[in-house]
Design an enzyme around this catalytic site. Sequence first.
Site, mmCIF file in Angstrom:
data_model
loop_
_atom_site.group_PDB
_atom_site.id
_atom_site.type_symbol
_atom_site.label_atom_id
_atom_site.label_comp_id
_atom_site.label_asym_id
_atom_site.label_seq_id
_atom_site.Cartn_x
_atom_site.Cartn_y
_atom_site.Cartn_z
ATOM 1 N N LYS A 199 0.824 -1.212 0.000
ATOM 2 C CA LYS A 199 0.000 0.000 0.000
ATOM 3 C C LYS A 199 0.865 1.272 0.000
ATOM 4 O O LYS A 199 2.087 1.202 -0.037
ATOM 5 C CB LYS A 199 -0.950 -0.033 1.203
ATOM 6 C CG LYS A 199 -1.876 -1.261 1.210
ATOM 7 C CD LYS A 199 -2.783 -1.256 0.016
ATOM 8 C CE LYS A 199 -3.925 -2.242 -0.016
ATOM 9 N NZ LYS A 199 -3.829 -3.532 0.588
HETATM 10 C C1 LIG Z 1 -9.998 -3.724 -1.083
HETATM 11 C C2 LIG Z 1 -9.336 -4.312 0.119
HETATM 12 N N1 LIG Z 1 -10.027 -4.405 1.264
HETATM 13 C C3 LIG Z 1 -9.476 -4.916 2.380
HETATM 14 C C4 LIG Z 1 -8.181 -5.374 2.403
HETATM 15 C C5 LIG Z 1 -7.627 -5.970 3.652
HETATM 16 O O1 LIG Z 1 -6.548 -5.257 4.169
HETATM 17 P P1 LIG Z 1 -5.438 -5.987 5.055
HETATM 18 O O2 LIG Z 1 -4.594 -6.801 4.141
HETATM 19 O O3 LIG Z 1 -4.692 -4.833 5.672
HETATM 20 O O4 LIG Z 1 -6.142 -6.806 6.074
HETATM 21 C C6 LIG Z 1 -7.415 -5.290 1.247
HETATM 22 C C7 LIG Z 1 -6.025 -5.762 1.255
HETATM 23 O O5 LIG Z 1 -5.332 -5.860 0.309
HETATM 24 C C8 LIG Z 1 -8.006 -4.755 0.075
HETATM 25 O O6 LIG Z 1 -7.311 -4.670 -1.073
#
Ligand SMILES: Cc1ncc(COP(=O)(O)O)c(C=O)c1O
Length: 403
Positions: A202
């Site tokens: 990110k």
């Molecule tokens: C659209 C979206 N929502 C939620 C998440 C979940 O985030 P995390 O990996 O920090 O749990 C991601 C992770 O890539 C994502 O791309």
Amino acid sequence: MTVTQVSSEVLAVHGGSPVRETLLPYGRQSVDESDIQAVVETLRSDWLTTGPKVLEFEEAMAAWVGAKYAVSFSSGTAALHAAAFAAGLQPGDEAITSPLTFAATANCVLYQGATPVFADVLEDTLNLDPELAAARITSRTKAILPVDYAGHPANLDSILRLAEKHGLTVIEDACHALGAEYRGRRVGSVAHMTVFSFHPVKHLTTGEGGMVTTDNPAFAETLRRFRNHGISSDARQRQSAGQWHYEMVLLGFNYRLTDIACALGLQQMKKLERNLARRRQIAARYAAELDNMHGVLIPKTRADVNPAWHLYPIRLGLTKLSSGRGEIFRALRAENIGVNVHYIPVHRHPYYRERFGYKGGEYPVAEAAYERLISLPMFHGMTDADIEDVVHALVKVLAHFEK
Ligand SMILES: Cc1ncc(COP(=O)(O)O)c(C=O)c1O
């Protein structure tokens, strides 16, 4: 090298030399000496978890996006779960979201015992279509979760109007969109709750980590309790008040982000605007090089947004090519270009198919897009030479498969 020369090169997948000697990943973090120092300082301090850096990071993030409150979590997924809880989702309720997303967006609804209901996406941005979302609202609907796909903000005003009309909470999944702007406002200051992720691919990273921003004090309080077992105060508050008493007021989890992670996040924030600018530069370079390339459709940007470019997903013009996405994907990988695909539509995963009886074909825009999507490498640490390699490999591979 001219296009004719490149297009006559033997593909690496057929035994030719790859465009690059080493794999260019589709995304990766940038961590420098100042980040390492910030983490080391916190490791030497009194607080490893929920200490001063957590509050500092939350305040900095709230101020930066223009929200009143920011509450940190151990991941974007934990942050989504907390937002679903704060929105009051419970068994019997429904929440509407996009099928073209990471499964976590819909899973957070399931964590609460509620039902995710999908509505198809718009052809241009691949974001939730507000009209189709409106058509799926029932007396059970409690929330809408638009996703800012690839970093392009969803149609937030239309969705917020719908929410107001039907008394719903809008939880914007902005895990792709830290730093994106919607009608002149930063994402994070628009929806009722906005969720970010600090996973290494990110815009800034804390290793794992997430955040919810909101202007609503009741949501902020519930979010803070939910991430700390449902307890109404944290250990640091109790220590500074010189008392031991605490009360658990709701059923929460341990979803806390550590002071170590927040120290890294704070340091990474100092580079956020530079990193966003670089991502925008890379997107502009890709657009200039690929816009008229045979068999390629570049991502569309609407006039009222400034995307944050977490991903750069192109769609292949398969009618102009002699092979499918799979073969082109493998050929690009063989050239050492770390392409990826975002996403298998959530309702096509076996868990969702088996639990909800999806057969495929329910969300034709998302499904047709999925068959053609390829994410090109996109991260702020990419060099100009990396961009040239990606373009070179695409020219080479697509010329080979041109009809
Ligand atoms: C659209 C979206 N929502 C939620 C998440 C979940 O985030 P995390 O990996 O920090 O749990 C991601 C992770 O890539 C994502 O791309």
